[in-house]
Design a protein around this motif. Structure first.
Motif, PDB file in Angstrom:
ATOM      1  N   ILE A  64     130.343 -73.843 -13.791  1.00  0.00           N
ATOM      2  CA  ILE A  64     129.299 -73.560 -14.778  1.00  0.00           C
ATOM      3  C   ILE A  64     129.505 -72.180 -15.394  1.00  0.00           C
ATOM      4  N   ALA A  65     129.256 -72.083 -16.707  1.00  0.00           N
ATOM      5  CA  ALA A  65     129.215 -70.810 -17.421  1.00  0.00           C
ATOM      6  C   ALA A  65     127.814 -70.638 -17.995  1.00  0.00           C
ATOM      7  N   VAL A  66     127.238 -69.468 -17.821  1.00  0.00           N
ATOM      8  CA  VAL A  66     125.896 -69.187 -18.333  1.00  0.00           C
ATOM      9  C   VAL A  66     125.967 -68.972 -19.841  1.00  0.00           C
ATOM     10  N   ALA A  67     125.131 -69.687 -20.584  1.00  0.00           N
ATOM     11  CA  ALA A  67     125.118 -69.566 -22.048  1.00  0.00           C
ATOM     12  C   ALA A  67     124.454 -68.260 -22.469  1.00  0.00           C
ATOM     13  N   LYS A  71     117.704 -68.776 -20.952  1.00  0.00           N
ATOM     14  CA  LYS A  71     116.659 -67.955 -20.356  1.00  0.00           C
ATOM     15  C   LYS A  71     117.059 -67.562 -18.932  1.00  0.00           C
ATOM     16  N   PRO A  72     116.692 -66.332 -18.512  1.00  0.00           N
ATOM     17  CA  PRO A  72     117.070 -65.891 -17.159  1.00  0.00           C
ATOM     18  C   PRO A  72     116.642 -66.858 -16.062  1.00  0.00           C
ATOM     19  N   SER A  73     115.417 -67.379 -16.157  1.00  0.00           N
ATOM     20  CA  SER A  73     114.934 -68.297 -15.122  1.00  0.00           C
ATOM     21  C   SER A  73     115.766 -69.579 -15.096  1.00  0.00           C
ATOM     22  N   GLN A  74     116.123 -70.068 -16.284  1.00  0.00           N
ATOM     23  CA  GLN A  74     116.950 -71.268 -16.373  1.00  0.00           C
ATOM     24  C   GLN A  74     118.353 -71.006 -15.828  1.00  0.00           C
ATOM     25  N   ALA A  75     118.908 -69.831 -16.157  1.00  0.00           N
ATOM     26  CA  ALA A  75     120.245 -69.480 -15.675  1.00  0.00           C
ATOM     27  C   ALA A  75     120.263 -69.379 -14.155  1.00  0.00           C
ATOM     28  N   LEU A  76     119.182 -68.841 -13.572  1.00  0.00           N
ATOM     29  CA  LEU A  76     119.096 -68.737 -12.114  1.00  0.00           C
ATOM     30  C   LEU A  76     119.077 -70.115 -11.464  1.00  0.00           C
ATOM     31  N   GLY A 104     128.269 -61.315 -20.422  1.00  0.00           N
ATOM     32  CA  GLY A 104     127.352 -62.426 -20.623  1.00  0.00           C
ATOM     33  C   GLY A 104     125.925 -62.025 -20.932  1.00  0.00           C
ATOM     34  N   ASN A 105     125.080 -63.028 -20.937  1.00  0.00           N
ATOM     35  CA  ASN A 105     123.648 -62.925 -21.213  1.00  0.00           C
ATOM     36  C   ASN A 105     123.011 -61.798 -20.381  1.00  0.00           C
ATOM     37  N   THR A 106     122.448 -60.776 -21.055  1.00  0.00           N
ATOM     38  CA  THR A 106     121.935 -59.593 -20.354  1.00  0.00           C
ATOM     39  C   THR A 106     120.794 -59.942 -19.405  1.00  0.00           C
ATOM     40  N   GLY A 107     119.841 -60.738 -19.876  1.00  0.00           N
ATOM     41  CA  GLY A 107     118.703 -61.098 -19.034  1.00  0.00           C
ATOM     42  C   GLY A 107     119.128 -61.869 -17.800  1.00  0.00           C
ATOM     43  N   ALA A 108     120.036 -62.815 -17.985  1.00  0.00           N
ATOM     44  CA  ALA A 108     120.529 -63.589 -16.846  1.00  0.00           C
ATOM     45  C   ALA A 108     121.308 -62.712 -15.888  1.00  0.00           C
ATOM     46  N   LEU A 109     122.115 -61.802 -16.440  1.00  0.00           N
ATOM     47  CA  LEU A 109     122.910 -60.916 -15.594  1.00  0.00           C
ATOM     48  C   LEU A 109     122.023 -60.007 -14.758  1.00  0.00           C
ATOM     49  N   MET A 110     120.959 -59.480 -15.350  1.00  0.00           N
ATOM     50  CA  MET A 110     120.041 -58.628 -14.602  1.00  0.00           C
ATOM     51  C   MET A 110     119.303 -59.432 -13.539  1.00  0.00           C
ATOM     52  N   ALA A 111     118.837 -60.634 -13.895  1.00  0.00           N
ATOM     53  CA  ALA A 111     118.109 -61.462 -12.933  1.00  0.00           C
ATOM     54  C   ALA A 111     118.997 -61.833 -11.748  1.00  0.00           C
ATOM     55  N   MET A 112     120.223 -62.245 -12.022  1.00  0.00           N
ATOM     56  CA  MET A 112     121.138 -62.614 -10.942  1.00  0.00           C
ATOM     57  C   MET A 112     121.523 -61.406 -10.105  1.00  0.00           C
ATOM     58  N   SER A 113     121.703 -60.269 -10.756  1.00  0.00           N
ATOM     59  CA  SER A 113     122.063 -59.047 -10.031  1.00  0.00           C
ATOM     60  C   SER A 113     120.961 -58.638  -9.072  1.00  0.00           C
ATOM     61  N   LYS A 114     119.719 -58.699  -9.536  1.00  0.00           N
ATOM     62  CA  LYS A 114     118.598 -58.352  -8.659  1.00  0.00           C
ATOM     63  C   LYS A 114     118.480 -59.344  -7.505  1.00  0.00           C
ATOM     64  N   PHE A 115     118.729 -60.608  -7.784  1.00  0.00           N
ATOM     65  CA  PHE A 115     118.618 -61.636  -6.751  1.00  0.00           C
ATOM     66  C   PHE A 115     119.731 -61.493  -5.714  1.00  0.00           C
ATOM     67  N   CYS A 116     120.964 -61.267  -6.180  1.00  0.00           N
ATOM     68  CA  CYS A 116     122.110 -61.201  -5.263  1.00  0.00           C
ATOM     69  C   CYS A 116     122.180 -59.877  -4.507  1.00  0.00           C
ATOM     70  N   LEU A 117     121.976 -58.792  -5.219  1.00  0.00           N
ATOM     71  CA  LEU A 117     122.230 -57.470  -4.644  1.00  0.00           C
ATOM     72  C   LEU A 117     120.986 -56.792  -4.082  1.00  0.00           C
ATOM     73  N   LYS A 118     119.817 -57.175  -4.581  1.00  0.00           N
ATOM     74  CA  LYS A 118     118.538 -56.567  -4.198  1.00  0.00           C
ATOM     75  C   LYS A 118     118.462 -55.112  -4.704  1.00  0.00           C
ATOM     76  N   MET A 119     117.238 -54.606  -4.762  1.00  0.00           N
ATOM     77  CA  MET A 119     117.020 -53.243  -5.222  1.00  0.00           C
ATOM     78  C   MET A 119     117.273 -52.250  -4.094  1.00  0.00           C
ATOM     79  N   MET A 120     117.705 -51.056  -4.461  1.00  0.00           N
ATOM     80  CA  MET A 120     117.835 -49.981  -3.486  1.00  0.00           C
ATOM     81  C   MET A 120     116.461 -49.607  -2.932  1.00  0.00           C
ATOM     82  N   ALA A 121     116.451 -49.074  -1.728  1.00  0.00           N
ATOM     83  CA  ALA A 121     115.196 -48.629  -1.122  1.00  0.00           C
ATOM     84  C   ALA A 121     114.535 -47.577  -2.007  1.00  0.00           C
TER      85      ALA A 121
END
Length: 352
Positions: A64-67, A71-76, A104-121
């Motif tokens: 799969i490639a993210v279009a 939408k970020p929620s759809q990409a997730l 790629g899609n900025t919103g999707a990239l940010m959403a996936m990054s937060k989901f995969c990597l989590k925020m710093m303390a």
């Protein structure tokens, strides 16, 4: 060796730009080793044209490639665990890569990054930091669009993270940092900005030199190494600067072709115009850095060409090689442990 994972399908042109761009970056940094994630049928033939890149890369097929308009929620939902974007980020989360790059899609990239990597303390919101050409060289501006709005504590954290990025990218010990405001006077501006200025001043950083408030025209002047703002005004400033650069370029092109005398003048001054064009080339400063995550992710402009994508990989290389994540974590631990002025932001927002 710097290990970089790449979303080969990201951007307006996908592997047709991403793979040649990675090859250009490899020429400048032979010690890079790539993890390439993409649809094999679209990437393999292109990769065969770059034998050095192929030898320095491991290719991973993704279904799969993210279009770009997804939408970020759809990409997730659709791309979790199997899209090229997700797997490039996940390689950083698993320790298989030092940094991920995607156009790629900025919103999707940010959403996936937060989901995969989590925020710093202690970080409430991420920021996108961009490199800005100035009269003095380059500066960093953040946030340029990750989130809308920010309170004083979040602006405080942006200053910390931006300072760490400046030390990693520019290799300076104590970069100057300014808060973007409608004036330089302490009484001007929104309460959140004034409170943030007080917090940063009282923190007495030894890793950054707090300059105070700066105005919009200070960004291009290079008054400070790091300009801190929230995502709404930062994104508007970015788009306004890009539009102005294109406008000036069109004015010059029209003026130089208007008469025979103007064309002769252009020929005589071609080297000077080439230097101006080089300074104004947005490809040279391509690559926004996602800050505040437990890993480094670089966002390339979606419509860039191979040279522009190579510039984003250059940023990724510098951030990983100079230990951006470690610098941010050390600063956050140091200044969050006993942050001065607790309650300042709340009292100022109440008009005290």
């Amino acid at each position: 060796m710097v290990r970089i994972s790449v979303d080969a399908m990201g951007g307006d042109f996908g592997p047709k730009v991403v793979i040649p761009g990675a090859a250009k970056a490899l020429e400048r940094h032979p010690e890079i080793r790539f993890q390439l994630f993409g649809v094999e049928s679209e990437c393999r033939d292109i990769l065969e044209n770059y034998p050095k890149l192929k030898a320095a890369s491991t290719f991973h097929h993704c279904d799969i490639a993210v279009a770009m308009d997804e939408k970020p929620s759809q990409a997730l939902r659709r791309g979790r665990g199997k899209s090229s974007m997700w797997r490039a980020i996940d390689a950083v989360a698993k320790g298989e890569a030092d940094v991920a790059v995607s156009a790629g899609n900025t919103g999707a990239l940010m959403a996936m990054s937060k989901f995969c990597l989590k925020m710093m303390a202690d970080i409430e919101r991420p920021a996108i930091a961009g490199i800005w050409p100035t009269l003095k060289g380059e500066s960093i501006v953040l946030d340029i669009g990750a989130t809308i709005g920010a309170d004083a504590n979040q602006l405080f954290d942006f200053a910390l993270m931006g300072g760490a990025m400046a030390r990693a990218l520019f290799e300076i010990d104590r970069p100057t940092v300014g808060l973007l405001n409608v004036g330089v006077e302490e009484i001007k501006g929104q309460e959140e900005v004034k409170a943030a200025g007080q917090l940063i001043r009282e923190a007495n950083f030894d890793t950054i030199d707090y300059y105070g408030f700066v105005e919009g025209d200070d960004i291009g002047r290079g008054t400070v190494d790091v300009v801190v703002t929230e995502g709404f005004s930062g994104n508007i400033a970015l788009k306004a600067a890009e539009g102005t650069a294109r406008q000036i370029a069109e004015y010059l092109r029209a003026a130089m072709s208007r008469t025979w005398l103007a064309r002769i003048g252009y020929i005589l001054a071609k080297s000077a115009f080439d230097r101006v064009r080089e300074k104004m080339d947005p490809r040279k400063v391509n690559g926004g850095v996602f800050l505040g995550l437990n890993g480094i992710v670089i966002k390339s402009h979606g419509g860039t060409d191979a040279e522009g994508f190579a510039a984003a990989v250059d940023v990724a290389y510098d951030m990983a090689r100079n230990g951006l994540k470690d610098k941010i974590e050390k600063d956050l631990q140091k200044y969050h442990a006993g942050r001065p002025g607790e309650g300042v932001a709340e009292s100022m927002s109440d008009g005290v």
